[in-house]
Design an enzyme around this catalytic site. Structure first.
Site, PDB file in Angstrom:
ATOM      1  N   ARG A  87      -3.592  -1.292  -8.018  1.00  0.00           N
ATOM      2  CA  ARG A  87      -4.287  -0.256  -7.237  1.00  0.00           C
ATOM      3  C   ARG A  87      -3.301   0.866  -6.944  1.00  0.00           C
ATOM      4  NH1 ARG A  87      -7.107  -2.506  -2.108  1.00  0.00           N
ATOM      5  NH2 ARG A  87      -8.628  -3.326  -3.592  1.00  0.00           N
ATOM      6  N   ARG A 156      -2.936   1.027   4.614  1.00  0.00           N
ATOM      7  CA  ARG A 156      -3.366   1.292   3.233  1.00  0.00           C
ATOM      8  C   ARG A 156      -3.513   2.792   2.995  1.00  0.00           C
ATOM      9  NH1 ARG A 156      -6.228  -3.334   1.155  1.00  0.00           N
ATOM     10  NH2 ARG A 156      -5.141  -5.161   1.924  1.00  0.00           N
ATOM     11  N   LYS A 220      -4.317  -6.236   6.791  1.00  0.00           N
ATOM     12  CA  LYS A 220      -4.462  -4.851   6.327  1.00  0.00           C
ATOM     13  C   LYS A 220      -4.850  -3.927   7.481  1.00  0.00           C
ATOM     14  CE  LYS A 220      -7.949  -6.346   3.641  1.00  0.00           C
ATOM     15  NZ  LYS A 220      -9.050  -6.365   2.674  1.00  0.00           N
ATOM     16  N   LYS A 222      -6.484   0.111   8.089  1.00  0.00           N
ATOM     17  CA  LYS A 222      -7.069   1.247   7.367  1.00  0.00           C
ATOM     18  C   LYS A 222      -7.240   2.461   8.274  1.00  0.00           C
ATOM     19  CE  LYS A 222      -9.343  -1.734   4.047  1.00  0.00           C
ATOM     20  NZ  LYS A 222     -10.618  -2.192   3.467  1.00  0.00           N
ATOM     21  N   CYS A 442     -19.587  -2.582  -4.895  1.00  0.00           N
ATOM     22  CA  CYS A 442     -18.191  -3.011  -5.055  1.00  0.00           C
ATOM     23  C   CYS A 442     -18.010  -3.538  -6.477  1.00  0.00           C
ATOM     24  CB  CYS A 442     -17.853  -4.088  -4.037  1.00  0.00           C
ATOM     25  SG  CYS A 442     -18.639  -5.662  -4.444  1.00  0.00           S
ATOM     26  N   CYS A 448     -13.237  -9.706  -9.683  1.00  0.00           N
ATOM     27  CA  CYS A 448     -12.940 -10.082  -8.304  1.00  0.00           C
ATOM     28  C   CYS A 448     -13.031 -11.593  -8.122  1.00  0.00           C
ATOM     29  CB  CYS A 448     -13.914  -9.398  -7.345  1.00  0.00           C
ATOM     30  SG  CYS A 448     -13.595  -9.905  -5.652  1.00  0.00           S
ATOM     31  N   CYS A 487     -20.107 -10.267  -2.220  1.00  0.00           N
ATOM     32  CA  CYS A 487     -19.803 -11.272  -1.188  1.00  0.00           C
ATOM     33  C   CYS A 487     -19.785 -10.564   0.164  1.00  0.00           C
ATOM     34  CB  CYS A 487     -18.471 -11.967  -1.488  1.00  0.00           C
ATOM     35  SG  CYS A 487     -17.026 -11.082  -0.879  1.00  0.00           S
ATOM     36  N   CYS A 491     -16.697  -4.812   0.871  1.00  0.00           N
ATOM     37  CA  CYS A 491     -15.968  -3.746   0.174  1.00  0.00           C
ATOM     38  C   CYS A 491     -16.834  -2.515  -0.095  1.00  0.00           C
ATOM     39  CB  CYS A 491     -15.385  -4.273  -1.131  1.00  0.00           C
ATOM     40  SG  CYS A 491     -14.187  -5.586  -0.861  1.00  0.00           S
TER      41      CYS A 491
HETATM   42 FE1  SRM Z   1     -12.079  -4.762  -0.628  1.00  0.00          FE
HETATM   43  C1  SRM Z   1     -10.678  -7.785  -0.995  1.00  0.00           C
HETATM   44  C2  SRM Z   1     -12.127  -4.386  -3.943  1.00  0.00           C
HETATM   45  C3  SRM Z   1     -12.788  -1.512  -0.180  1.00  0.00           C
HETATM   46  C4  SRM Z   1     -12.936  -5.439   2.643  1.00  0.00           C
HETATM   47  N1  SRM Z   1     -11.431  -5.914  -2.153  1.00  0.00           N
HETATM   48  C5  SRM Z   1     -10.841  -7.139  -2.065  1.00  0.00           C
HETATM   49  C6  SRM Z   1     -10.306  -7.582  -3.438  1.00  0.00           C
HETATM   50  C7  SRM Z   1      -8.898  -7.111  -3.565  1.00  0.00           C
HETATM   51  C8  SRM Z   1     -10.471  -9.070  -3.769  1.00  0.00           C
HETATM   52  C9  SRM Z   1      -9.330  -9.989  -3.470  1.00  0.00           C
HETATM   53  O1  SRM Z   1      -8.786  -9.984  -2.352  1.00  0.00           O
HETATM   54  O2  SRM Z   1      -9.001 -10.783  -4.363  1.00  0.00           O
HETATM   55  C10 SRM Z   1     -11.273  -6.756  -4.356  1.00  0.00           C
HETATM   56  C11 SRM Z   1     -10.752  -6.432  -5.757  1.00  0.00           C
HETATM   57  C12 SRM Z   1     -11.878  -6.496  -6.752  1.00  0.00           C
HETATM   58  C13 SRM Z   1     -11.521  -5.965  -8.086  1.00  0.00           C
HETATM   59  O3  SRM Z   1     -11.572  -6.726  -9.074  1.00  0.00           O
HETATM   60  O4  SRM Z   1     -11.236  -4.780  -8.193  1.00  0.00           O
HETATM   61  C14 SRM Z   1     -11.622  -5.600  -3.453  1.00  0.00           C
HETATM   62  N2  SRM Z   1     -12.286  -3.237  -1.826  1.00  0.00           N
HETATM   63  C15 SRM Z   1     -12.369  -3.278  -3.179  1.00  0.00           C
HETATM   64  C16 SRM Z   1     -12.743  -1.938  -3.761  1.00  0.00           C
HETATM   65  C17 SRM Z   1     -12.100  -1.662  -5.119  1.00  0.00           C
HETATM   66  C18 SRM Z   1     -14.280  -1.824  -3.841  1.00  0.00           C
HETATM   67  C19 SRM Z   1     -14.781  -0.650  -4.658  1.00  0.00           C
HETATM   68  O5  SRM Z   1     -15.535  -0.932  -5.595  1.00  0.00           O
HETATM   69  O6  SRM Z   1     -14.480   0.500  -4.366  1.00  0.00           O
HETATM   70  C20 SRM Z   1     -12.287  -1.025  -2.612  1.00  0.00           C
HETATM   71  C21 SRM Z   1     -10.841  -0.647  -2.728  1.00  0.00           C
HETATM   72  C22 SRM Z   1     -10.443   0.288  -1.641  1.00  0.00           C
HETATM   73  C23 SRM Z   1      -9.022   0.797  -1.757  1.00  0.00           C
HETATM   74  O7  SRM Z   1      -8.805   1.698  -2.564  1.00  0.00           O
HETATM   75  O8  SRM Z   1      -8.174   0.324  -1.015  1.00  0.00           O
HETATM   76  C24 SRM Z   1     -12.449  -1.974  -1.428  1.00  0.00           C
HETATM   77  N3  SRM Z   1     -12.664  -3.675   0.965  1.00  0.00           N
HETATM   78  C25 SRM Z   1     -13.025  -2.359   0.909  1.00  0.00           C
HETATM   79  C26 SRM Z   1     -13.722  -1.988   2.098  1.00  0.00           C
HETATM   80  C27 SRM Z   1     -14.337  -0.619   2.371  1.00  0.00           C
HETATM   81  C28 SRM Z   1     -13.397   0.328   3.027  1.00  0.00           C
HETATM   82  O9  SRM Z   1     -12.284  -0.039   3.400  1.00  0.00           O
HETATM   83  O10 SRM Z   1     -13.807   1.471   3.195  1.00  0.00           O
HETATM   84  C29 SRM Z   1     -13.771  -3.110   2.913  1.00  0.00           C
HETATM   85  C30 SRM Z   1     -14.502  -3.237   4.273  1.00  0.00           C
HETATM   86  C31 SRM Z   1     -13.776  -2.537   5.373  1.00  0.00           C
HETATM   87  C32 SRM Z   1     -12.788  -3.438   6.034  1.00  0.00           C
HETATM   88  O11 SRM Z   1     -11.679  -3.564   5.557  1.00  0.00           O
HETATM   89  O12 SRM Z   1     -13.176  -4.065   7.042  1.00  0.00           O
HETATM   90  C33 SRM Z   1     -13.090  -4.159   2.186  1.00  0.00           C
HETATM   91  N4  SRM Z   1     -11.786  -6.364   0.663  1.00  0.00           N
HETATM   92  C34 SRM Z   1     -12.278  -6.451   1.928  1.00  0.00           C
HETATM   93  C35 SRM Z   1     -12.030  -7.772   2.437  1.00  0.00           C
HETATM   94  C36 SRM Z   1     -12.433  -8.315   3.845  1.00  0.00           C
HETATM   95  C37 SRM Z   1     -11.434  -7.915   4.861  1.00  0.00           C
HETATM   96  C38 SRM Z   1     -11.731  -8.495   6.206  1.00  0.00           C
HETATM   97  O13 SRM Z   1     -11.230  -7.980   7.202  1.00  0.00           O
HETATM   98  O14 SRM Z   1     -12.435  -9.510   6.300  1.00  0.00           O
HETATM   99  C39 SRM Z   1     -11.377  -8.487   1.404  1.00  0.00           C
HETATM  100  C40 SRM Z   1     -10.890  -9.942   1.439  1.00  0.00           C
HETATM  101  C41 SRM Z   1      -9.592 -10.097   2.112  1.00  0.00           C
HETATM  102  O15 SRM Z   1      -8.913  -9.138   2.452  1.00  0.00           O
HETATM  103  O16 SRM Z   1      -9.245 -11.260   2.334  1.00  0.00           O
HETATM  104  C42 SRM Z   1     -11.254  -7.573   0.306  1.00  0.00           C
HETATM  105 FE1  SF4 Z   2     -15.024  -8.771  -4.323  1.00  0.00          FE
HETATM  106 FE2  SF4 Z   2     -16.510  -9.333  -2.223  1.00  0.00          FE
HETATM  107 FE3  SF4 Z   2     -15.007  -7.142  -2.237  1.00  0.00          FE
HETATM  108 FE4  SF4 Z   2     -17.140  -7.239  -3.757  1.00  0.00          FE
HETATM  109  S1  SF4 Z   2     -17.155  -7.352  -1.520  1.00  0.00           S
HETATM  110  S2  SF4 Z   2     -15.090  -6.549  -4.422  1.00  0.00           S
HETATM  111  S3  SF4 Z   2     -17.202  -9.358  -4.350  1.00  0.00           S
HETATM  112  S4  SF4 Z   2     -14.243  -9.200  -2.260  1.00  0.00           S
END
Ligand code: SRM
Ligand code: SF4
Length: 587
Positions: A87, A156, A220, A222, A442, A448, A487, A491
């Site tokens: 990333r 981030r 993390k 944000k 997402c 993922c 899930c 995201c």
């Molecule tokens: Fe996310 C984890 C993709 C925005 C909440 N997110 C992941 C991972 C890295 C999976 C992993 O941990 O193994 C995903 C990678 C998938 C892949 O194959 O690319 C992933 N998240 C994404 C992206 C690429 C979605 C997209 O299609 O745009 C976004 C990347 C943003 C960036 O550039 O940094 C992305 N993730 C978000 C958002 C939205 C936001 O921040 O605006 C959230 C919800 C907001 C928040 O953080 O509360 C988000 N991602 C999570 C979470 C749950 C965090 C939590 O507090 O519970 C995880 C899981 C974790 O961290 O354990 C996660």
């Molecule tokens: Fe993966 Fe869940 Fe985030 Fe979608 S919402 S990218 S399935 S961790």
């Protein structure tokens, strides 16, 4: 700005329970080195150990596997098809055409031939095999981009409305975004040693992390900056937000501060839940970095380091209360925050097509479905954007909705860019239904590791299934925010969508309705575990009803609430199948 004077890490855990194992891993990692280099150089495995994977995240790298191939490879007795995702963080989403071209080339030579624009204004390179990972990241750095702190328990990528050409205000806000990003970049030299310089730098000052300490943050963190009336960054879904406040002449006066937003949860665990941020107060622009630093240090010192599912700022604030948080913050600041000023958000979406800037340049916002830039036989978007990057004298901006702005086009350049957009039919992408233009998914499968169901590969089809009804009901140009995730981690920011589908199991989704169009209210669970082929039949009658019974100007989310489909309260039970305790049960 001087570094925080607080102790970087609490000397003793505030609890008797053992800290989460990642805390020891971070502490013992020698500022994020651990055995990462050894694992990367080990030719006997296509992946890295779980410990190294946890540390690699701080360097912007995730180990994954191609989940489409899992079952077959298991049957054949083979290892998983290991790959990596890198990333690349881009503060405020602004990059140059040269950087675009470098990533475009890398996606072919080192990745899976696609560039993914994330909804936090970053790039992702998917499908990188281990042997190509370090060369890929070296190339990324050569293009003056970085993957450091794109993931991990740190601040981030800092997000911002990506229109700095639009006004002086936008440019000022973008400068602040970059300053925030620089301020929170980890100081460790590990990143350069492992990925860029290829060697341990001898001597020099002993390493310190003045803000983070050697165990970094509990989780993390944000930060986003919003410029009303646009709430494109979805400010209420992030740990910390700054809302630009202007005087009557449009001059920047300072920022309202939001804290404690976050969207991740786990199905059926009601102590995990999406939370909308609170508006805390106002600060002048020259205090933003100080306020941000002190907020980060409060979370550093009081965030949960035992249970990672409970380690975000939203839980610290929910558990201890906003009044406690304000007192602790103001103690560290040494001054009181002013009361918040008035602001108004109207929408979270992007404005597509050409808009003009005050300096005579123009900007073209292009719809890129779910942020995936690729070439399909009938739609060669990646080729088109490469050709545009070769002639474009302005820059590119990634939007918080996974789309792209070709920004700062000079009048003399515009005909050529328009011709390329036409030649490759990119201009027609923006003529999709407003439902599609406001859809977001997402990544989910196949990369993922946490996906329970499809998302990026399914939402476009589901939108197609709904478009007949949309056209028939006369809703073609009515924006409705529709989002999907594989899930409950959130995201795709589904809990801030007017209609959302959240993966529950393969082929099954929870359906949520009723968030506000401007991102100021979370939605609520409407139907649990709906099979994929029943989603369109479930939503079509609601769209029909909306078309015939809405009030003038009423948005779908508001209509869903007024019609009683859902009653969002922001309570954790709004998001889970588990029933709210009845009064009798709670007495
Ligand atoms: Fe996310 C984890 C993709 C925005 C909440 N997110 C992941 C991972 C890295 C999976 C992993 O941990 O193994 C995903 C990678 C998938 C892949 O194959 O690319 C992933 N998240 C994404 C992206 C690429 C979605 C997209 O299609 O745009 C976004 C990347 C943003 C960036 O550039 O940094 C992305 N993730 C978000 C958002 C939205 C936001 O921040 O605006 C959230 C919800 C907001 C928040 O953080 O509360 C988000 N991602 C999570 C979470 C749950 C965090 C939590 O507090 O519970 C995880 C899981 C974790 O961290 O354990 C996660
Ligand atoms: Fe993966 Fe869940 Fe985030 Fe979608 S919402 S990218 S399935 S961790």
């Amino acid at each position: 700005m001087s570094p925080s004077t607080e102790s970087p890490v609490p000397a003793e855990p505030a609890t008797q329970q053992p800290l989460h194992k990642n805390e020891y891993l971070k502490a013992d990692s020698n500022f994020l080195r651990g055995n990462l280099l050894r694992d990367l150089e080990d030719p006997s495995s296509g992946t890295i150990t779980e410990e190294s994977n946890q540390l690699a995240k701080f360097h912007g790298v995730y180990s994954q596997d191609d989940r489409d191939l899992r079952a077959q490879r298991r049957r054949e007795g083979k290892d998983k098809a290991f790959i990596f995702m890198a990333r690349i963080r881009v503060p405020g989403g602004v990059c140059t055409p040269a950087q675009w071209l470098a990533l475009d080339a890398l996606s072919d030579s080192h990745g899976n031939g696609t560039i993914k624009l994330t909804n936090r204004q970053a790039f992702q390179l998917h499908g990188v095999i281990k042997g190509r990972l370090r060369p890929a990241i070296r190339e990324i750095n050569r293009a003056l981009l970085t993957t450091v702190a794109a993931c991990g328990d740190v601040v981030r990528n800092v997000m911002c409305n990506p229109n700095p050409e639009q006004s002086r205000l936008h440019a000022e806000v973008m400068r602040l975004t970059r300053a925030l990003s620089d301020h929170f970049t980890p100081h460790t030299r590990a990143y350069h040693e492992i990925w860029v310089d290829d060697q341990r730098l001898a001597g020099g000052e002993p390493e310190t992390e003045p803000i983070y300490g050697k165990t970094y943050l509990p989780r993390k963190f944000k930060i986003v900056v919003a410029v009303p009336p646009s709430n494109d960054v979805d400010i209420f879904g992030h740990d910390l937000g700054f809302i630009a406040i202007t005087d009557s002449e449009g001059r920047l006066e300072g920022f309202d501060i939001t804290v404690g937003g976050g969207l991740g949860m786990t199905h059926n665990q009601v102590d995990t839940y999406p939370r909308s941020a609170d508006v805390l107060g106002f600060c002048p622009a020259d205090r933003v970095i100080d306020v941000a630093e002190k907020i980060v240090t409060v979370q550093r010192d009081f965030g949960d380091r035992v249970e990672r599912k409970h380690a975000r700022l939203k839980y610290t604030i929910a558990d201890r209360g906003l009044a406690w948080f304000r007192t602790e913050l103001e103690r560290r600041l040494g001054y009181e925050l002013a009361p918040p000023r008035r602001f108004e958000f109207t929408s979270t979406g992007d404005r597509y097509g050409w808009v003009g800037g005050p300096d005579g340049t123009t900007h073209f916002t292009l719809f890129i479905e779910n942020g995936r830039v690729k070439d399909a036989p009938d739609y060669r978007m990646r080729t088109a954007l490469r050709e545009i990057a070769r002639v474009h004298g302005g820059d590119f901006r990634l939007t918080p909705n996974q789309h792209l702005i070709i920004a700062g086009v000079k009048p003399a350049e515009r005909p050529q860019i328009e011709e390329l957009l036409r030649k490759h039919r990119l201009d027609s992408a923006n003529h999709a239904t407003a439902l599609r233009l406001n859809s977001m998914a997402c990544v989910a499968l196949p990369t993922c590791g946490l996906a329970l169901a499809e998302s990026e590969r399914f939402l476009p089809d589901l939108v197609t299934q709904l478009e007949g009804e949309i056209e028939a009901a006369g809703l073609r140009d009515d924006a409705i925010i529709i989002r999907m995730t594989g899930c409950p981690n959130g995201c795709g920011r589904p809990y801030l969508a007017e209609i959302a589908f959240v993966g529950r199991a393969p082929g099954k989704y929870h359906v949520y309705l009723g968030a506000a169009f401007n991102g100021s209210r979370l939605n609520a669970l409407y139907r649990p575990s709906v099979p994929a082929d029943e989603l369109a039949p479930l939503i079509r009658p609601l769209l029909r009803q909306y078309a015939t019974s809405r009030l003038p100007g009423e948005r779908f989310g508001d209509f869903a609430v007024r019609s009683g489909f859902v009653t969002p309260t922001g309570d954790p039970h709004d998001f889970h199948e588990t029933k709210r305790p009845t009064q009798a049960a709670t007495i």
